[in-house]
Design an enzyme around this catalytic site. Structure first.
Site, short mmCIF file in Angstrom:
data_model
loop_
_atom_site.label_atom_id
_atom_site.label_comp_id
_atom_site.label_asym_id
_atom_site.label_seq_id
_atom_site.Cartn_x
_atom_site.Cartn_y
_atom_site.Cartn_z
CD GLU A 1 41.18 42.56 35.32
OE1 GLU A 1 41.74 43.67 35.42
OE2 GLU A 1 41.73 41.49 35.63
CG ASN B 1 46.65 40.09 34.17
OD1 ASN B 1 45.89 40.98 33.81
ND2 ASN B 1 46.23 38.86 34.44
CG ASP C 1 44.40 40.09 37.72
OD1 ASP C 1 44.46 40.80 36.70
OD2 ASP C 1 43.47 39.30 37.91
#
Length: 304
Positions: free
Chosen positions: A28, A158, A208
């Protein structure tokens, strides 16, 4: 206006290059330091920060003492990390961390998640429940040296990103499949109104991490969908680009011309059979998507 996407056609095939062979448990938070031509990304669960010098291909994994999920460049020597305990300055040369602000110190059940810097230097970042508990997350702004809560009761916050002129902010709640838009003060990066739903995701996967390109399109990783979706500021799904890994997690524009996208992925939650069916799970890629980004702003630590 809220746009609801129909399940998209098969994403367009695009050239992709494997950047990091190491598989991230939960890759991430990719960021790019243009001055150094260096990309950074995290493996949140394994407490690692990856550094890739794109010109040479050299990659280093730095161990961290805490879980961290995103960073912003402060200057040539320092980064601001979003960690499970709050915000911390990291000295690039030594790796030393120095606490800047504690966040949710009374909530052991939450951790940091997504983040992005507004063009004015304000840093938006989010928290969420460690097991994605409903409503446990919050989106904050680090502005003028203070941490300000912006939006509470978000389950999986997100897709934090901003229009190039700083007048619009975007974020998603992955659990609800909703992408939001909010009008901002272009100087401070703080909201001028309540957010509204811009787009409701349909089909496989979930919204995301995201980044905007130079034209203002919102490029969002679709976790579980093996693609990047591009949305217009009006909420229309305008492009879909295939990615090599199923659980694509976050993009960032990289390179001297900001004409490639670095994309992280993850194998979190996959059993052995699912990993076998997704041979590139957890790896990190460079993808040519036919769009150009821009340099990520540096975060401002003090007053404006």
């Amino acid at each position: 206006m809220t746009t609801i996407s129909a399940p998209p056609a098969a994403p367009a095939a695009t050239p992709a290059t494997l950047l990091g062979a190491e598989r991230c448990h939960l890759g991430e938070g990719p960021a790019y330091d243009a001055a150094r031509d260096t990309a950074w990304w995290f493996d949140i669960v394994e407490k690692r920060l990856h550094e890739a010098r794109l010109g040479t291909g050299a990659i280093t994994a730095h161990a961290l003492p805490v879980m961290a999920s995103a960073l912003a460049m402060v200057d040539a020597e320092r980064q601001l990390l979003v960690t499970e305990g709050g915000l911390a300055l990291r000295d690039i040369a030594s790796g030393r961390l120095e606490s800047v602000a504690t966040v949710e110190a009374d909530k052991s059940g939450t951790r940091s998640n997504d983040a992005r810097v507004h063009p004015g230097g304000t840093f938006w970042f989010s928290t969420m429940g460690r097991a994605a508990e409903p409503g446990a997350g919050t989106i904050y702004a680090f502005h003028a040296g203070s941490v300000i809560p912006l939006f509470r009761a978000v389950t999986i916050p997100n897709a934090i990103c901003f229009s190039p002129d700083g007048t619009l902010g975007y974020f998603a709640d992955t659990a609800l499949g909703e992408l939001y838009r909010v009008r901002l003060d272009p100087v401070s990066g703080l909201p001028l109104e309540a957010p509204s739903v811009l787009h409701r995701h349909g089909g496989a996967g979930g919204l995301d991490g995201a980044v905007t390109d130079a034209e203002g399109l919102i490029w969002c990783a679709i976790w579980g969908g093996a693609r990047l979706n591009a949305y217009s500021p009006a909420g229309d799904l305008v492009r879909s680009v295939a990615t090599p890994a199923l659980q694509t997690s976050c993009p960032v524009f990289v390179g001297p011309g900001f004409d490639r996208v670095l994309v992280t992925s993850a194998w979190e939650g996959m059993d052995a059979a699912t990993r076998a069916a997704d041979p590139e799970h957890g790896r990190t890629f460079l993808i040519d998507i036919g769009a150009k980004g821009r340099a990520e702003p540096r975060v401002r630590l003090g007053g404006l």
